[in-house]
Each structure stands twice: as structure tokens, then as C-alpha cells.
Design an enzyme around this catalytic site. Structure first.
Site, mmCIF file in Angstrom:
data_model
loop_
_atom_site.group_PDB
_atom_site.id
_atom_site.type_symbol
_atom_site.label_atom_id
_atom_site.label_comp_id
_atom_site.label_asym_id
_atom_site.label_seq_id
_atom_site.Cartn_x
_atom_site.Cartn_y
_atom_site.Cartn_z
ATOM 1 N N ASN A 43 41.759 54.741 31.034
ATOM 2 C CA ASN A 43 41.731 55.155 32.443
ATOM 3 C C ASN A 43 42.209 56.598 32.665
ATOM 4 O OD1 ASN A 43 42.082 51.875 32.769
ATOM 5 N ND2 ASN A 43 40.775 52.805 34.318
ATOM 6 N N ASP A 98 46.429 49.353 35.898
ATOM 7 C CA ASP A 98 45.997 49.986 34.664
ATOM 8 C C ASP A 98 46.927 51.171 34.425
ATOM 9 O OD1 ASP A 98 45.048 52.119 36.226
ATOM 10 O OD2 ASP A 98 43.027 51.277 36.330
ATOM 11 N N LYS A 141 43.341 47.180 28.496
ATOM 12 C CA LYS A 141 43.776 48.482 28.979
ATOM 13 C C LYS A 141 44.812 49.084 28.034
ATOM 14 C CE LYS A 141 41.525 48.331 32.956
ATOM 15 N NZ LYS A 141 40.473 49.306 33.318
ATOM 16 N N LYS A 179 38.106 51.158 46.198
ATOM 17 C CA LYS A 179 39.390 50.572 45.785
ATOM 18 C C LYS A 179 40.520 51.430 46.350
ATOM 19 C CE LYS A 179 37.576 48.517 41.548
ATOM 20 N NZ LYS A 179 37.366 48.717 40.105
ATOM 21 N N GLU A 200 32.546 56.179 34.697
ATOM 22 C CA GLU A 200 32.681 55.291 35.855
ATOM 23 C C GLU A 200 33.129 55.997 37.127
ATOM 24 O OE1 GLU A 200 35.949 52.761 34.091
ATOM 25 O OE2 GLU A 200 36.847 53.111 36.044
ATOM 26 N N LYS A 252 46.859 54.191 35.234
ATOM 27 C CA LYS A 252 47.097 55.103 36.355
ATOM 28 C C LYS A 252 48.333 54.682 37.152
ATOM 29 C CE LYS A 252 42.892 54.714 38.251
ATOM 30 N NZ LYS A 252 42.222 53.733 37.380
ATOM 31 N N GLU A 269 37.395 53.865 26.017
ATOM 32 C CA GLU A 269 36.903 54.228 27.359
ATOM 33 C C GLU A 269 37.836 55.192 28.071
ATOM 34 O OE1 GLU A 269 35.336 50.864 29.423
ATOM 35 O OE2 GLU A 269 36.002 51.587 31.379
ATOM 36 N N HIS A 290 29.689 50.235 34.992
ATOM 37 C CA HIS A 290 31.058 49.900 35.404
ATOM 38 C C HIS A 290 31.073 48.892 36.552
ATOM 39 C CE1 HIS A 290 34.486 50.915 38.237
ATOM 40 N NE2 HIS A 290 35.125 50.510 37.168
ATOM 41 N N ASP A 342 40.522 50.768 27.114
ATOM 42 C CA ASP A 342 40.259 51.630 28.275
ATOM 43 C C ASP A 342 41.554 52.333 28.676
ATOM 44 O OD1 ASP A 342 39.521 52.796 30.648
ATOM 45 O OD2 ASP A 342 38.800 50.945 31.602
HETATM 46 MG MG LIG Z 1 37.178 51.593 32.992
#
Ligand SMILES: [Mg+2]
Length: 371
Positions: A205, A23, A174, A59, A255, A25, A229, A305, A203
Site C-alpha cells: 500500500n 493496511d 498486507k 473510501k 489501483e 497506510k 503490490e 482492484h 501488498d
Molecule cells: Mg492493493
């Protein structure tokens, strides 16, 4: 009839992903692509012959830490009445109070808490959603696993088609790439492909700063998104609140938070339209129910989430608008499959969570301990 906890077993499972995913990040250099998920399973056995299964997860880093903390606090449950879940949650929290009431410490408690709720529902011979008091027997669901930034656009469109064909009701993709123009192009292509009727979410992130989020948020309004998101850092409640007030598009976040107290901080500041608690992350079902009550009293929608296997039951018990996130990642760990039809995921009729561990879960187990 009261019962007693006679035994507990813990296992740490390494679940590999079929393809590594990224994603925003990863694209902004903060994290490596995700290749596996560590799952902490807890099984609680009672003198009355009952069993409950619960889980938590981490994760990238944190799996061995979850297992170690759970192993240390587990003996506190032996001999206790498994029905006294709220009291047992407190007991486990106090046992590890020195390392805090959020984060990894409570995420280890989550596995026990979920197992105790599973056991209680099985004992009542009811699906967990029914034990909690269900508002519906199916919950709107959207797909996330097909929309990662690691997938090229053509693949995203193919994944979206497959998801909708399988009965899933919405598509999330994403965003949050260093090049904002690439994000907007991606959203425009997906929206054009899906048509106006299919619910679409994005999203980011946590990868935008406040001015970027506002500027992109305004440009995204034309796509009639169901929500945006994590536009900002997960702990920037004031920034999320300002954004939620400035945009027509609903804001979703929550989340990453790891306690009910952190969620209350977001909710009381009006930081989001959709709250996105994660039961394993906040410490289990017990704190999740508190977040649900806070969200409901503040007129918010709920979109838990990850972990659809667990959150389906909780979302079914929420009075307001709710969505569950369809992620097929955890499927190999369980014998059962969830059914999706006409845009919604059906609450299974089996008692408890309705889950049992697969042989594959046993094969991926790296650590195990019993009491
Ligand atoms: Mg998310």
C-alpha cells in the site's frame, strides 16, 4: 432499434464494514482505519423499458462529493441514445471539464458509464463479459479481505484456510509495517502454512521508499510470491520500473490511478508486470477497456482492484493472465452471489452485470435523486 434515455436515478449508500480494517497506510499514521465504504449507484432507464445499474465508490472521504458531481451532470444524458456510450462519456466529461479529467470528476462519470454498459448487455440479453468478447468463463481469484494488518497472524491463517476451502485460489496479505522484520516474519509464517503450491501475494500500500522496497523485495524473493503490490508511491513510475527490472518477483500497481492517461504513463515506463486498474476509479468501463488494450499490447498481466462484481466480467475479456480480487464487502448490496470453484470465480450467466440492488442497499441509502 435506437432507444432514448428517459430517466435516471442516483443514490448514495453508506456500507458499514463488519470490523474496521487497517493496511500499512494506517500503521504509518497516514490514514484512519476503514469503517465504511460510500457507494454511488446510478440507474439509467430508457423509453424502450430497459434499465442499467452502475456504481462507483469512495473510501473514507469523497462519497458526498461523488454524489454532488453526478447530480449536476446527470441531466446531460436525458434524451440521448444509451448505446452511444463513448460519446456520452465524452459529453459528461466535457460537462465537468473545469474540475478535470481524472479523480472525483471521472469517478462520478463511472457510475453512469457502468450503468450504460449494463443496459447495453441486458439489451443484448448477454452477460457483460460475453458482450465484450470473453476469453474465459471463470477467472482465477484470490482473497484480500482476510489478510489485513489489523488481523492478528493466527486470524490471517484461519481466514486463509477458510478462503481456500471455499474454492478461492490465492491469498494476499498486507505488508508495509513500520517494522520491516515483522512483515518478513508474517510472510514466512503464511508461506509455511500454505505450502509452496498456493499463490501468495503481498501488498505494501505505497508505504516503502525506493531503497526499502529493493532491500525487502530481495528478501521476499525466497517466498515465490505471485506479485508484490504497490511497493512505492502510486505515482512513482520510474521507481516501480527500476524495481520491476531488479526483481524476479512480479510487481503489481495501478489501483490508485484515476484515468487511462495515468495508467498509460505507468505502462509505457514498464512500471509493473501486473496492471491493477479499478473501473470506478478510472471513470468506468470505457476507459478501463482502453487500459486493457494498452496492457495487452505491452504483454502485461491484469489484476483489477476491488469490486469483483464488476471486474470479473472485464477480466474474463482480457487475453492474458488475469486475477480478480475476492472481497465480500459489497455482497450485502446485491441480491445475487458469485460462485467460486477450483480457484476461480465463475462469470454469471445473467444478462448485464447480473446484479440487482438488495433491500439492505435501500436501507443504507442516505441520499437519492431522480431525473
Ligand atoms: Mg492493493
Amino acid at each position: 432499434m435506437p432507444d432514448r434515455i428517459s430517466g435516471l436515478s442516483l443514490s448514495l449508500v453508506r456500507l458499514p464494514l463488519a470490523t474496521p480494517v487497517s493496511d500499512a497506510k494506517v500503521l504509518t499514521g497516514r490514514q484512519k482505519p476503514l469503517t465504511e465504504v460510500a457507494i454511488l449507484f446510478a440507474r439509467v432507464h430508457s423509453e424502450g423499458g430497459r434499465e442499467g445499474l452502475g456504481f462507483s465508490y469512495a473510501k473514507r472521504a469523497g462519497g458526498p462529493g461523488l454524489f454532488a458531481h453526478a447530480k449536476e451532470i446527470a441531466p446531460n444524458l436525458l434524451g440521448e441514445d444509451p448505446s452511444d456510450i463513448a460519446r456520452l462519456w465524452d459529453k459528461l466529461a466535457w460537462a465537468g471539464a473545469s474540475v478535470g479529467r481524472s479523480g472525483l470528476a471521472t469517478q462520478a462519470i463511472a457510475a453512469f458509464d457502468v450503468a450504460l454498459w449494463d443496459l447495453k448487455a441486458r439489451r443484448a440479453d448477454l452477460p457483460l463479459a460475453k458482450l465484450l468478447g470473453a476469453h474465459r468463463d471463470a477467472v482465477s481469484c484470490y482473497n484480500t479481505s482476510g489478510g489485513f494488518l489489523s488481523a492478528p497472524l493466527e486470524e490471517i491463517l484461519k481466514n486463509a484456510d477458510a478462503a481456500l476451502e471455499s474454492g478461492i485460489g490465492g491469498i494476499k496479505i498486507k505488508v508495509g509495517q513500520p517494522d520491516a522484520k515483522a512483515d518478513l516474519e508474517r510472510v514466512a509464517v503464511v508461506r509455511a502454512h500454505l505450502g509452496d503450491e498456493v499463490p501468495l501475494m503481498v501488498d505494501a500500500n505505497q508505504q516503502w521508499d525506493r531503497p526499502t522496497a529493493l532491500r525487502l523485495g530481495r528478501k521476499l524473493e525466497q517466498f515465490e510470491l505471485t506479485w508484490i503490490e504497490e511497493p512505492l508511491d502510486a505515482y512513482d513510475a520510474a521507481g516501480h520500473a527500476a524495481l520491476a527490472a531488479a526483481l524476479d518477483t512480479p510487481i503489481a500497481t495501478g489501483e490508485m490511478l484515476t484515468s487511462a492517461a495515468e495508467h498509460w504513463n505507468l505502462i509505457r515506463q514498464g512500471a509493473s508486470d501486473f496492471v491493477q486498474p479499478d473501473a470506478p476509479r478510472v471513470g468506468g468501463i470505457t476507459p478501463f477497456l482502453r487500459i486493457m488494450a494498452l496492457a495487452d499490447h505491452n504483454g502485461l498481466s491484469l489484476a483489477p482492484h476491488f469490486a469483483m462484481e464488476l471486474h470479473l466480467h472485464l477480466a474474463a475479456a482480457y487475453p492474458g493472465t488475469t486475477w480478480v480480487e475476492h472481497f465480500d464487502w459489497l455482497e450485502p448490496l446485491f441480491e445475487e452471489r458469485l460462485e467460486v470453484r477450483d480457484g476461480r470465480m465463475l462469470v454469471p450467466g445473467r444478462p448485464g452485470l447480473g446484479l440487482s440492488l438488495s433491500e439492505q442497499a435501500a436501507a443504507w441509502t442516505t441520499e437519492q435523486v431522480s431525473f
